[in-house]
Design an enzyme around this catalytic site. Structure first.
Site, mmCIF file in Angstrom:
data_model
loop_
_atom_site.group_PDB
_atom_site.id
_atom_site.type_symbol
_atom_site.label_atom_id
_atom_site.label_comp_id
_atom_site.label_asym_id
_atom_site.label_seq_id
_atom_site.Cartn_x
_atom_site.Cartn_y
_atom_site.Cartn_z
ATOM 1 N N ASP A 71 0.860 -1.184 0.000
ATOM 2 C CA ASP A 71 0.000 0.000 0.000
ATOM 3 C C ASP A 71 0.899 1.238 0.000
ATOM 4 O O ASP A 71 1.380 1.677 1.048
ATOM 5 C CB ASP A 71 -0.903 -0.029 1.237
ATOM 6 C CG ASP A 71 -1.931 1.092 1.237
ATOM 7 O OD1 ASP A 71 -1.735 2.098 0.529
ATOM 8 O OD2 ASP A 71 -2.938 0.961 1.964
ATOM 9 N N GLU A 140 8.181 -3.881 -8.910
ATOM 10 C CA GLU A 140 9.029 -3.205 -7.932
ATOM 11 C C GLU A 140 10.188 -2.419 -8.532
ATOM 12 O O GLU A 140 10.481 -1.293 -8.113
ATOM 13 C CB GLU A 140 9.585 -4.230 -6.922
ATOM 14 C CG GLU A 140 8.564 -4.754 -5.923
ATOM 15 C CD GLU A 140 7.848 -6.000 -6.407
ATOM 16 O OE1 GLU A 140 7.299 -6.727 -5.576
ATOM 17 O OE2 GLU A 140 7.834 -6.244 -7.636
#
Length: 261
Positions: A71, A140
Protein backbone atom coordinates in the site's frame (compact mmCIF):
# COMPACT_ATOMS: atom_id res chain seq x y z
CA UNK A 1 -19.89 -24.12 13.70
CA UNK A 2 -17.70 -23.76 16.81
CA UNK A 3 -14.83 -22.48 14.68
CA UNK A 4 -17.06 -19.94 13.00
CA UNK A 5 -18.19 -18.52 16.34
CA UNK A 6 -14.59 -17.87 17.39
CA UNK A 7 -13.53 -15.84 14.33
CA UNK A 8 -12.94 -12.18 15.24
CA UNK A 9 -14.44 -9.36 13.19
CA UNK A 10 -11.59 -8.55 10.83
CA UNK A 11 -11.45 -5.35 8.78
CA UNK A 12 -9.26 -6.41 5.84
CA UNK A 13 -10.13 -10.08 5.34
CA UNK A 14 -13.34 -12.09 5.08
CA UNK A 15 -13.20 -15.65 6.37
CA UNK A 16 -15.68 -18.49 5.96
CA UNK A 17 -15.65 -22.23 6.70
CA UNK A 18 -17.29 -25.16 4.94
CA UNK A 19 -16.33 -27.98 7.27
CA UNK A 20 -12.52 -27.93 7.31
CA UNK A 21 -12.29 -26.02 4.02
CA UNK A 22 -11.61 -22.36 4.73
CA UNK A 23 -11.84 -19.41 2.35
CA UNK A 24 -9.83 -16.31 3.22
CA UNK A 25 -10.74 -13.38 1.01
CA UNK A 26 -8.39 -10.41 0.77
CA UNK A 27 -10.87 -7.55 1.15
CA UNK A 28 -9.55 -4.01 0.87
CA UNK A 29 -11.65 -2.77 -2.09
CA UNK A 30 -11.07 0.87 -1.11
CA UNK A 31 -7.29 0.34 -1.46
CA UNK A 32 -7.14 -1.92 -4.54
CA UNK A 33 -6.52 -4.94 -2.29
CA UNK A 34 -3.07 -3.67 -1.30
CA UNK A 35 -1.09 -4.84 1.72
CA UNK A 36 -0.85 -2.72 4.86
CA UNK A 37 0.19 -3.56 8.42
CA UNK A 38 -3.36 -4.20 9.62
CA UNK A 39 -3.98 -6.66 6.80
CA UNK A 40 -0.76 -8.52 7.57
CA UNK A 41 -1.56 -8.60 11.29
CA UNK A 42 -5.06 -9.92 10.65
CA UNK A 43 -3.81 -12.66 8.32
CA UNK A 44 -1.24 -13.70 10.93
CA UNK A 45 -3.81 -13.64 13.73
CA UNK A 46 -6.25 -15.80 11.81
CA UNK A 47 -3.65 -18.37 10.77
CA UNK A 48 -2.24 -18.57 14.30
CA UNK A 49 -5.71 -19.16 15.73
CA UNK A 50 -7.16 -21.56 13.18
CA UNK A 51 -4.50 -23.46 11.19
CA UNK A 52 -5.15 -26.63 13.19
CA UNK A 53 -8.84 -26.55 12.15
CA UNK A 54 -8.13 -26.20 8.41
CA UNK A 55 -7.47 -28.95 5.89
CA UNK A 56 -7.72 -26.75 2.77
CA UNK A 57 -7.16 -22.98 2.78
CA UNK A 58 -8.41 -21.05 -0.25
CA UNK A 59 -7.01 -17.55 -0.66
CA UNK A 60 -8.86 -15.27 -3.06
CA UNK A 61 -9.24 -11.57 -3.75
CA UNK A 62 -11.79 -9.50 -5.63
CA UNK A 63 -12.99 -10.27 -9.18
CA UNK A 64 -10.80 -7.51 -10.68
CA UNK A 65 -7.79 -7.68 -8.37
CA UNK A 66 -6.36 -10.55 -6.34
CA UNK A 67 -3.78 -8.47 -4.45
CA UNK A 68 -1.80 -5.50 -5.77
CA UNK A 69 1.17 -5.46 -3.40
CA UNK A 70 2.33 -2.87 -0.89
CA UNK A 71 0.00 0.00 0.00
CA UNK A 72 2.01 2.97 -1.29
CA UNK A 73 -0.45 5.42 0.26
CA UNK A 74 0.14 3.92 3.71
CA UNK A 75 3.92 4.02 3.18
CA UNK A 76 3.67 7.66 2.09
CA UNK A 77 1.62 8.49 5.18
CA UNK A 78 4.21 6.79 7.41
CA UNK A 79 7.02 8.80 5.83
CA UNK A 80 5.02 12.01 6.24
CA UNK A 81 4.64 11.14 9.93
CA UNK A 82 8.41 10.76 10.27
CA UNK A 83 8.57 6.95 10.03
CA UNK A 84 10.89 6.03 7.12
CA UNK A 85 10.82 2.29 7.84
CA UNK A 86 7.67 1.60 5.86
CA UNK A 87 6.00 -1.73 6.55
CA UNK A 88 7.59 -4.52 8.58
CA UNK A 89 8.72 -7.13 6.04
CA UNK A 90 9.09 -9.91 8.61
CA UNK A 91 5.36 -9.96 9.30
CA UNK A 92 4.37 -10.62 5.69
CA UNK A 93 7.24 -13.08 5.18
CA UNK A 94 6.02 -15.05 8.21
CA UNK A 95 2.47 -15.13 6.81
CA UNK A 96 3.75 -16.49 3.51
CA UNK A 97 5.81 -19.11 5.36
CA UNK A 98 2.68 -20.17 7.24
CA UNK A 99 0.81 -20.49 3.94
CA UNK A 100 3.66 -22.45 2.37
CA UNK A 101 4.44 -24.78 5.28
CA UNK A 102 1.28 -24.77 7.41
CA UNK A 103 -0.66 -27.96 8.27
CA UNK A 104 -3.12 -27.52 5.40
CA UNK A 105 -3.21 -27.44 1.61
CA UNK A 106 -3.19 -23.84 0.42
CA UNK A 107 -4.84 -22.80 -2.83
CA UNK A 108 -4.54 -19.38 -4.47
CA UNK A 109 -7.66 -18.67 -6.53
CA UNK A 110 -6.53 -15.79 -8.73
CA UNK A 111 -8.86 -13.53 -10.68
CA UNK A 112 -7.86 -10.16 -12.09
CA UNK A 113 -4.49 -8.64 -11.20
CA UNK A 114 -1.82 -10.10 -8.93
CA UNK A 115 1.14 -7.74 -8.56
CA UNK A 116 4.27 -7.37 -6.41
CA UNK A 117 3.46 -8.61 -2.90
CA UNK A 118 0.35 -10.23 -4.34
CA UNK A 119 2.71 -12.60 -6.13
CA UNK A 120 4.06 -13.55 -2.70
CA UNK A 121 0.65 -14.92 -1.74
CA UNK A 122 0.41 -16.75 -5.07
CA UNK A 123 3.89 -18.27 -4.92
CA UNK A 124 3.50 -19.34 -1.28
CA UNK A 125 0.47 -21.51 -2.04
CA UNK A 126 0.64 -25.24 -2.71
CA UNK A 127 -1.74 -24.96 -5.67
CA UNK A 128 -2.45 -21.94 -7.89
CA UNK A 129 -5.68 -21.80 -9.90
CA UNK A 130 -6.37 -18.85 -12.19
CA UNK A 131 -9.09 -17.38 -14.32
CA UNK A 132 -8.00 -17.13 -17.94
CA UNK A 133 -7.98 -13.32 -17.84
CA UNK A 134 -5.81 -13.11 -14.70
CA UNK A 135 -2.47 -11.30 -15.00
CA UNK A 136 0.68 -11.54 -12.88
CA UNK A 137 3.41 -8.91 -12.48
CA UNK A 138 6.35 -7.72 -10.41
CA UNK A 139 6.48 -3.92 -10.68
CA UNK A 140 9.03 -3.21 -7.93
CA UNK A 141 12.08 -2.33 -10.06
CA UNK A 142 10.11 0.49 -11.69
CA UNK A 143 10.32 2.31 -8.34
CA UNK A 144 13.89 1.27 -7.48
CA UNK A 145 12.54 -1.44 -5.20
CA UNK A 146 13.09 -5.22 -5.26
CA UNK A 147 10.68 -8.12 -4.70
CA UNK A 148 13.10 -9.21 -1.98
CA UNK A 149 10.62 -11.11 0.18
CA UNK A 150 8.69 -12.49 -2.79
CA UNK A 151 11.66 -14.03 -4.60
CA UNK A 152 12.42 -16.93 -2.22
CA UNK A 153 8.84 -18.14 -2.67
CA UNK A 154 8.74 -17.40 -6.41
CA UNK A 155 12.05 -19.15 -7.14
CA UNK A 156 10.90 -22.15 -5.09
CA UNK A 157 7.78 -22.38 -7.25
CA UNK A 158 8.92 -21.54 -10.80
CA UNK A 159 12.72 -21.66 -10.81
CA UNK A 160 15.39 -18.93 -10.76
CA UNK A 161 15.52 -17.84 -14.40
CA UNK A 162 11.81 -17.23 -14.96
CA UNK A 163 11.60 -15.40 -11.61
CA UNK A 164 14.67 -13.37 -12.66
CA UNK A 165 13.12 -12.51 -16.03
CA UNK A 166 9.77 -11.60 -14.51
CA UNK A 167 11.50 -9.32 -11.97
CA UNK A 168 13.56 -7.48 -14.59
CA UNK A 169 10.83 -7.03 -17.20
CA UNK A 170 8.19 -5.74 -14.71
CA UNK A 171 5.45 -6.30 -17.30
CA UNK A 172 2.23 -8.27 -16.77
CA UNK A 173 2.25 -11.97 -17.60
CA UNK A 174 -0.93 -13.69 -18.79
CA UNK A 175 -2.42 -16.66 -16.96
CA UNK A 176 -1.51 -18.90 -19.91
CA UNK A 177 2.12 -17.75 -19.82
CA UNK A 178 2.17 -18.14 -16.02
CA UNK A 179 0.89 -21.69 -16.52
CA UNK A 180 3.73 -22.41 -18.96
CA UNK A 181 6.27 -20.98 -16.51
CA UNK A 182 5.01 -22.96 -13.51
CA UNK A 183 3.60 -20.07 -11.51
CA UNK A 184 0.05 -21.34 -12.16
CA UNK A 185 -1.00 -24.99 -11.95
CA UNK A 186 -4.27 -24.78 -13.89
CA UNK A 187 -6.44 -22.10 -15.49
CA UNK A 188 -9.90 -22.01 -17.03
CA UNK A 189 -12.41 -19.40 -18.10
CA UNK A 190 -14.63 -20.56 -15.23
CA UNK A 191 -12.16 -20.68 -12.35
CA UNK A 192 -14.91 -21.35 -9.82
CA UNK A 193 -15.61 -24.64 -11.57
CA UNK A 194 -11.86 -25.35 -11.64
CA UNK A 195 -11.69 -24.78 -7.90
CA UNK A 196 -14.69 -27.03 -7.33
CA UNK A 197 -13.05 -29.88 -9.27
CA UNK A 198 -9.87 -29.58 -7.21
CA UNK A 199 -11.80 -29.59 -3.94
CA UNK A 200 -13.56 -32.82 -4.92
CA UNK A 201 -10.14 -34.52 -4.80
CA UNK A 202 -8.46 -32.60 -2.00
CA UNK A 203 -11.30 -33.04 0.50
CA UNK A 204 -10.76 -36.80 0.35
CA UNK A 205 -7.42 -36.37 2.13
CA UNK A 206 -7.29 -36.72 5.89
CA UNK A 207 -5.94 -33.94 8.08
CA UNK A 208 -3.32 -36.35 9.45
CA UNK A 209 -2.05 -37.17 5.96
CA UNK A 210 -1.91 -33.49 5.02
CA UNK A 211 0.01 -32.55 8.17
CA UNK A 212 2.56 -35.33 7.67
CA UNK A 213 3.05 -34.50 4.01
CA UNK A 214 3.44 -30.74 4.55
CA UNK A 215 5.94 -31.34 7.37
CA UNK A 216 7.95 -33.68 5.14
CA UNK A 217 7.78 -31.21 2.23
CA UNK A 218 9.19 -28.45 4.44
CA UNK A 219 11.99 -30.73 5.65
CA UNK A 220 12.94 -31.59 2.07
CA UNK A 221 13.24 -27.91 1.17
CA UNK A 222 14.04 -25.43 3.95
CA UNK A 223 15.12 -22.68 1.53
CA UNK A 224 12.46 -20.26 2.77
CA UNK A 225 13.97 -20.17 6.26
CA UNK A 226 17.54 -20.11 4.94
CA UNK A 227 16.85 -17.09 2.73
CA UNK A 228 14.69 -15.17 5.20
CA UNK A 229 17.41 -13.02 6.79
CA UNK A 230 18.77 -11.89 3.43
CA UNK A 231 15.27 -11.15 2.12
CA UNK A 232 14.34 -9.03 5.15
CA UNK A 233 17.64 -7.13 5.07
CA UNK A 234 17.28 -6.30 1.39
CA UNK A 235 13.63 -5.32 1.77
CA UNK A 236 14.46 -2.87 4.57
CA UNK A 237 17.31 -1.44 2.52
CA UNK A 238 15.18 -0.58 -0.50
CA UNK A 239 12.20 0.66 1.53
CA UNK A 240 14.34 3.06 3.57
CA UNK A 241 16.20 4.49 0.57
CA UNK A 242 15.21 8.20 0.39
CA UNK A 243 15.15 8.20 -3.43
CA UNK A 244 12.77 5.25 -3.48
CA UNK A 245 10.53 6.82 -0.86
CA UNK A 246 10.47 10.06 -2.87
CA UNK A 247 9.46 8.06 -5.96
CA UNK A 248 6.64 6.42 -4.01
CA UNK A 249 5.45 9.79 -2.64
CA UNK A 250 5.53 11.38 -6.08
CA UNK A 251 3.53 8.50 -7.55
CA UNK A 252 0.93 8.66 -4.77
CA UNK A 253 0.56 12.43 -5.05
CA UNK A 254 0.79 12.92 -8.84
CA UNK A 255 0.33 9.49 -10.43
CA UNK A 256 3.67 9.92 -12.24
CA UNK A 257 6.20 7.11 -12.50
CA UNK A 258 9.84 7.83 -11.59
CA UNK A 259 10.94 8.14 -15.25
CA UNK A 260 8.19 10.61 -16.13
CA UNK A 261 9.09 14.31 -16.05
Amino acid sequence: MGVLMQIPAYETIKVSFDGTVCTLQIYRPEANNTINDLFTDECADFLNRHSEHISVLIIKGLPEVFCFGADFSAINDNVADGDPKGQNPENIYNVWQQIANGPFISIAHVRGKANAGGIGFVAACDIVLAEENAVFSLSELLFGLLPACVLPFLIRRMGPQKAHYMTMMTQPVSAQRALEWGLVDACEENSENLLRKHLLRLTRLSKTAIVRYKKYRAELDNSLEQQKACALKTNLEVFTDPDNLNSISRYVETGKFPWEK
